[in-house]
Enzyme design. Structure first.
Site, PDB file in Angstrom:
ATOM      1  N   GLY A  13       0.845  -1.205   0.000  1.00 39.00           N
ATOM      2  CA  GLY A  13       0.000   0.000   0.000  1.00 39.00           C
ATOM      3  C   GLY A  13       0.867   1.236   0.000  1.00 39.00           C
ATOM      4  CB  ALA A  15      -2.131   5.710   0.344  1.00 34.96           C
ATOM      5  CB  VAL A  16       0.225  10.126   1.826  1.00 37.00           C
ATOM      6  CG1 VAL A  16      -0.806  10.131   2.919  1.00 37.00           C
ATOM      7  CG2 VAL A  16       1.314  11.133   2.085  1.00 37.00           C
ATOM      8  CG  MET A  17      -0.706   7.364   6.526  1.00 32.37           C
ATOM      9  SD  MET A  17       0.246   8.496   7.561  1.00 32.37           S
ATOM     10  CE  MET A  17       0.444   7.535   9.056  1.00 32.37           C
ATOM     11  CG  ASN A  36      -0.340   0.393  -4.756  1.00 33.66           C
ATOM     12  OD1 ASN A  36      -1.198   0.232  -5.618  1.00 33.66           O
ATOM     13  ND2 ASN A  36      -0.588   1.054  -3.657  1.00 33.66           N
ATOM     14  CB  VAL A  78      -4.586  -1.245   2.300  1.00 36.63           C
ATOM     15  CG1 VAL A  78      -3.377  -1.729   1.514  1.00 36.63           C
ATOM     16  CG2 VAL A  78      -5.033  -2.315   3.272  1.00 36.63           C
ATOM     17  CG  ASN A 106      -6.433   5.380  10.657  1.00 36.87           C
ATOM     18  OD1 ASN A 106      -5.654   5.426  11.611  1.00 36.87           O
ATOM     19  ND2 ASN A 106      -6.422   6.285   9.691  1.00 36.87           N
ATOM     20  N   GLY A 134       0.430  11.567  11.807  1.00 35.46           N
ATOM     21  CA  GLY A 134       0.143  12.001  10.441  1.00 35.46           C
ATOM     22  C   GLY A 134       1.287  11.689   9.492  1.00 35.46           C
ATOM     23  CG  HIS A 189      -3.668   9.092  20.363  1.00 36.00           C
ATOM     24  ND1 HIS A 189      -4.151   9.728  19.238  1.00 36.00           N
ATOM     25  CD2 HIS A 189      -2.519   9.730  20.687  1.00 36.00           C
ATOM     26  CE1 HIS A 189      -3.327  10.716  18.899  1.00 36.00           C
ATOM     27  NE2 HIS A 189      -2.327  10.728  19.763  1.00 36.00           N
ATOM     28  CG  ASN A 190      -7.340   9.200  17.049  1.00 35.51           C
ATOM     29  OD1 ASN A 190      -6.195   8.930  17.404  1.00 35.51           O
ATOM     30  ND2 ASN A 190      -7.669   9.311  15.795  1.00 35.51           N
ATOM     31  CD  GLU A 193      -6.100  14.064  17.724  1.00 34.88           C
ATOM     32  OE1 GLU A 193      -5.295  13.097  17.738  1.00 34.88           O
ATOM     33  OE2 GLU A 193      -6.661  14.438  16.684  1.00 34.88           O
TER      34      GLU A 193
END
Ligand code: NAG
Ligand code: NAG
Ligand code: NAG
Length: 489
Positions: A13, A15-17, A36, A78, A106, A134, A189-190, A193
């Site tokens: 995967g 993507a940006v992460m 990917n 992913v 996530n 992030g 955690h979130n 936050e």
């Protein structure tokens, strides 16, 4: 594929992460193979951020698996949900007992628990890892919350602790617990936050509307607070946001529509607290405050017809501005202590709920750096759990008991003035209500029990026979007073 060279880890995967974690892992000296499903994505990456980097590249999952050292370590980045299950179903047939699959997305913890159990039956070691911080964090040092099959930990520990953020010389990555614990901890955690952000917003609201300070002045105050117990990433960025001027030199903050969005992790934390009966009131209020903010059109209407208190001079703080600012700081600090106490209560309860004994001190260490709620304060929480690993509640730790005691008067004052002046402070006040409830050896729940028994025969327990449920026919009081004699005409 060239013989001989084998990768330490495979990343699925891009993507940006995935891209940022792959770069981070590679730069820490681990041989990294990337994959990917869409090979164009891989090529794009290798022509952009990945250019000139010594990645191994796979264009099929089988190639990826074949390129890895044994036991193999594959990390998925992913989209949470069915995409994870799809990749898993393909990987499972390619991997061998003892191989490790890490889900760094996530995912919801319930899904991670299900997947961990399913893969354990196939002798595959599943890890669900919270990743916070992030894109920047992923690239330069995230806070990592791995949990799942503990046999995987010795195999991934070196990579994980090398790439994570470091705080005071310790990696912000520890094993948190079994099954879906990693994603559970990330969810909490979130939630925390959300609470921190709401508390900071309430402090801003009071300074703006009671003290009539402008954004630059409030920014200055947050910058000062960043040099106190409140030192944290969120306080720091708040100072910067408040001082940020738009092209026309006006405050940008004042131009932002006051409707707060959310992506659901606060809601999940709250749902979980409701499910397991842990009073996470602060996160709940923070979520609801965002919901209320969303009702902008209704609020506009209401603001025209629903009146607040009269603007009485006597409702304003009588102390100096500086003293009141210090009161607000203490109210924020005390409320924050309550919020973390509640969050740790929820995590501690996983022992009853799922049989997970979470590494609470380790969690405080993980959160000390790399993630959004990173702060000096988490060092104090870590010390509390180091001293008493079985601490029932943070509020029982001497450091926090004293901190709350020393803030208490200020905290009550700030809430009282806010109430008198009609300024909503849901998080400050729910924190105080929790504190007052938690420290009460007696609460009026006896009346609730009586009512439940009255209308629904739900039974209650008597203090003199606490083990036996009793039911009373409340309409027939044995010692009912005879009615007072009617007054003589
Ligand atoms: C492939 O990359 C895209 C984004 O570039 C990402 O959204 C997707 O999850 C990746 N999927 C897999 C299975 O590699
Ligand atoms: C907040 O404190 C941290 C740690 O001392 C420091 O690195 C940061 O620059 C401070 N931020 C602001 C806005 O003062
Ligand atoms: C309310 O009263 C205070 C103190 O007398 C005054 O400074 C403030 O401007 C008044 N606010 C409004 C909205 O009338």
């Amino acid at each position: 594929m060239a013989e001989g060279r084998r990768a330490d880890i495979g990343i699925v995967g891009l993507a940006v992460m995935g891209q940022n974690l792959a770069l981070n892992i590679l730069e820490h000296g681990f041989v990294t193979c990337i994959y990917n499903r869409t090979s164009d994505k891989t090529k794009e990456f290798l022509n952009a951020e990945g250019k000139g980097k010594d990645f191994m590249v796979a264009y099929t999952l089988k190639n990826l698996v074949d390129s890895l050292k044994v036991p193999r370590i594959v990390m998925l980045l992913v989209k949470a949900g069915t995409a994870v299950d799809e990749v898993l179903s393909k990987l499972v047939s390619l991997l061998e007992p003892g191989d490790v699959i890490i889900d760094g997305g996530n995912s919801e913890y319930i899904d991670s628990t299900r997947r961990e159990k399913k893969l354990k039956a196939k002798q595959l070691l599943y890890v669900g890892s919270g990743v916070s911080g992030g894109e920047k964090g992923a690239r330069h040092g995230p806070s990592l919350m791995p949990g799942g099959n503990i046999e995987a930990w010795p195999l991934i520990k070196n990579i994980f602790q090398s790439i994570s953020a470091q705080a005071d010389g310790a990696p912000c990555c520890e094993w948190v617990g079994p099954e879906g614990a990693g994603h559970f901890v990330k969810m909490v955690h979130n939630g925390i936050e959300y609470g921190d952000m709401q508390l900071i917003s309430e402090a801003y609201h009071i300074m703006k509307q009671v003290l009539k300070l402008n954004n630059d002045a409030i920014g200055e105050i947050f910058e000062q607070w960043n040099r106190t117990e409140l030192e944290s990433y969120l306080v720091e960025i708040t100072a910067e946001i408040l001082k940020f001027h738009d092209e026309d030199d006006q405050s940008l903050l004042d131009k932002i529509v006051d409707k707060a969005g959310q992506k659901g992790t606060g809601k999940w934390t709250t749902l979980s607290s409701l499910e397991y009966g842990i009073p996470l009131t602060l996160v709940g209020e923070a979520v609801f405050a965002r919901c209320l903010s969303e009702l902008k059109e209704e609020r506009m209407l209401a603001s025209k017809c629903l009146k607040g208190p009269d603007n009485l001079t006597s409702n304003y703080p009588t102390c100096s501005k500086e003293e009141f600012v210090e009161d607000i700081r203490k109210a924020l600090y005390a409320s924050k202590i309550i919020s973390y106490s509640q969050g740790f209560m929820l995590m501690r309860n996983t022992n009853c709920a799922f049989g997970w004994k979470l590494n609470l001190g380790g969690i405080a260490t993980i959160w000390k750096g790399g993630c959004i709620i990173r702060s000096k304060f988490l060092g104090d929480i870590k010390r509390a759990f180091d001293r008493e690993p079985n601490l029932v509640n943070l509020l029982f730790n001497e450091f926090f008991t004293e901190a709350v005691h020393s803030c208490q008067e200020s905290w009550r004052r700030v809430i009282s003035y806010s109430v008198l002046l009609g300024i909503p402070v849901p998080a400050f006040s729910t924190a105080l209500a929790f504190f007052d409830g938690y420290r009460s050896s007696w609460l009026p729940a006896n009346l609730i029990q009586a009512q439940r028994d009255y209308f629904g025969a739900h039974t209650y327990k008597r203090s003199d026979h606490p083990d036996e449920p009793v039911h009373t026919d409340w309409t027939k009081s044995p010692s009912k007073q005879s009615p007072a004699p009617a007054a003589q005409p």
